[in-house]
Design a protein around this motif. Structure first.
Motif, short mmCIF file in Angstrom:
data_model
loop_
_atom_site.label_atom_id
_atom_site.label_comp_id
_atom_site.label_asym_id
_atom_site.label_seq_id
_atom_site.Cartn_x
_atom_site.Cartn_y
_atom_site.Cartn_z
N LEU A 142 -60.72 -4.73 -81.09
CA LEU A 142 -59.89 -5.80 -81.62
C LEU A 142 -58.41 -5.45 -81.57
O LEU A 142 -57.57 -6.26 -81.19
CB LEU A 142 -60.31 -6.13 -83.06
CG LEU A 142 -59.53 -7.24 -83.73
CD1 LEU A 142 -59.78 -8.56 -83.03
CD2 LEU A 142 -59.88 -7.33 -85.18
N ILE A 143 -58.09 -4.22 -81.94
CA ILE A 143 -56.69 -3.78 -81.92
C ILE A 143 -56.13 -3.82 -80.51
O ILE A 143 -55.03 -4.34 -80.27
CB ILE A 143 -56.56 -2.38 -82.54
CG1 ILE A 143 -56.85 -2.43 -84.04
CG2 ILE A 143 -55.18 -1.78 -82.28
CD1 ILE A 143 -57.02 -1.07 -84.69
N GLY A 184 -45.60 -5.87 -69.31
CA GLY A 184 -46.78 -6.57 -68.81
C GLY A 184 -47.87 -5.61 -68.36
O GLY A 184 -49.05 -5.84 -68.59
N ILE A 185 -47.47 -4.54 -67.71
CA ILE A 185 -48.44 -3.53 -67.26
C ILE A 185 -49.09 -2.86 -68.46
O ILE A 185 -50.30 -2.64 -68.49
CB ILE A 185 -47.75 -2.50 -66.34
CG1 ILE A 185 -47.32 -3.17 -65.04
CG2 ILE A 185 -48.66 -1.32 -66.07
CD1 ILE A 185 -46.44 -2.32 -64.17
N LEU A 186 -48.29 -2.57 -69.48
CA LEU A 186 -48.84 -1.97 -70.70
C LEU A 186 -49.83 -2.93 -71.38
O LEU A 186 -50.86 -2.51 -71.89
CB LEU A 186 -47.72 -1.60 -71.66
CG LEU A 186 -48.11 -0.89 -72.94
CD1 LEU A 186 -48.78 0.45 -72.64
CD2 LEU A 186 -46.90 -0.69 -73.82
N GLY A 187 -49.52 -4.21 -71.36
CA GLY A 187 -50.44 -5.20 -71.91
C GLY A 187 -51.76 -5.25 -71.16
O GLY A 187 -52.83 -5.34 -71.76
N LEU A 188 -51.70 -5.18 -69.85
CA LEU A 188 -52.92 -5.17 -69.05
C LEU A 188 -53.74 -3.90 -69.28
O LEU A 188 -54.97 -3.95 -69.32
CB LEU A 188 -52.59 -5.34 -67.58
CG LEU A 188 -52.04 -6.71 -67.17
CD1 LEU A 188 -51.66 -6.72 -65.70
CD2 LEU A 188 -53.04 -7.79 -67.49
N VAL A 189 -53.06 -2.78 -69.44
CA VAL A 189 -53.76 -1.53 -69.74
C VAL A 189 -54.47 -1.63 -71.10
O VAL A 189 -55.61 -1.20 -71.24
CB VAL A 189 -52.78 -0.33 -69.72
CG1 VAL A 189 -53.41 0.91 -70.30
CG2 VAL A 189 -52.31 -0.08 -68.30
N CYS A 190 -53.81 -2.24 -72.08
CA CYS A 190 -54.45 -2.43 -73.39
C CYS A 190 -55.67 -3.33 -73.28
O CYS A 190 -56.69 -3.09 -73.93
CB CYS A 190 -53.45 -3.01 -74.38
SG CYS A 190 -52.25 -1.83 -74.99
N LEU A 191 -55.59 -4.37 -72.44
CA LEU A 191 -56.75 -5.25 -72.27
C LEU A 191 -57.91 -4.53 -71.58
O LEU A 191 -59.07 -4.74 -71.92
CB LEU A 191 -56.33 -6.49 -71.49
CG LEU A 191 -55.46 -7.48 -72.24
CD1 LEU A 191 -55.00 -8.60 -71.33
CD2 LEU A 191 -56.18 -8.03 -73.45
N VAL A 221 -48.13 -11.90 -73.33
CA VAL A 221 -47.41 -13.13 -73.67
C VAL A 221 -45.91 -12.86 -73.79
O VAL A 221 -45.09 -13.62 -73.26
CB VAL A 221 -47.98 -13.75 -74.96
CG1 VAL A 221 -47.08 -14.85 -75.49
CG2 VAL A 221 -49.37 -14.29 -74.71
N ILE A 222 -45.54 -11.78 -74.45
CA ILE A 222 -44.12 -11.42 -74.56
C ILE A 222 -43.53 -11.16 -73.19
O ILE A 222 -42.39 -11.56 -72.90
CB ILE A 222 -43.94 -10.22 -75.51
CG1 ILE A 222 -44.26 -10.62 -76.94
CG2 ILE A 222 -42.54 -9.65 -75.43
CD1 ILE A 222 -44.36 -9.46 -77.90
N SER A 223 -44.28 -10.49 -72.34
CA SER A 223 -43.80 -10.20 -70.99
C SER A 223 -43.57 -11.49 -70.20
O SER A 223 -42.57 -11.62 -69.50
CB SER A 223 -44.82 -9.32 -70.27
OG SER A 223 -44.50 -9.19 -68.92
N GLY A 269 -52.84 -6.20 -76.46
CA GLY A 269 -52.72 -6.52 -75.04
C GLY A 269 -52.31 -7.96 -74.80
O GLY A 269 -51.43 -8.24 -73.99
N VAL A 270 -52.92 -8.89 -75.52
CA VAL A 270 -52.56 -10.31 -75.37
C VAL A 270 -51.12 -10.53 -75.81
O VAL A 270 -50.35 -11.25 -75.15
CB VAL A 270 -53.54 -11.20 -76.16
CG1 VAL A 270 -53.03 -12.62 -76.26
CG2 VAL A 270 -54.91 -11.18 -75.52
#
Length: 66
Positions: A46-47, A6-13, A57-59, A52-53
């Protein structure tokens, strides 16, 4: 979302936001000859946004299973 996914997803966003901001501030104009001036930041936005999304979502799905 306390796990690393989840943290990695937020960093990507956040990186997607910075890439979009850079694209809109410095690029994306049409020059005098009618050529669109784009950079690598547009596809990078876009990538990062899709990645990130997907990670967030997986998290969330994995957190609910526990």
């Amino acid at each position: 979302m306390r796990n690393k996914l989840g943290i990695l997803g937020l960093v990507c966003l956040v990186l997607a936001g910075f890439s979009w901001l850079t694209e809109t501030l410095f690029y994306g104009d049409v020059d005098a000859e009618g050529v669109l001036q784009d950079s690598f930041f547009l596809p990078l936005t876009l990538i990062f946004a899709v990645l990130g999304v997907a990670l967030v979502v997986i998290s969330i799905i994995l957190d609910r299973r526990r």
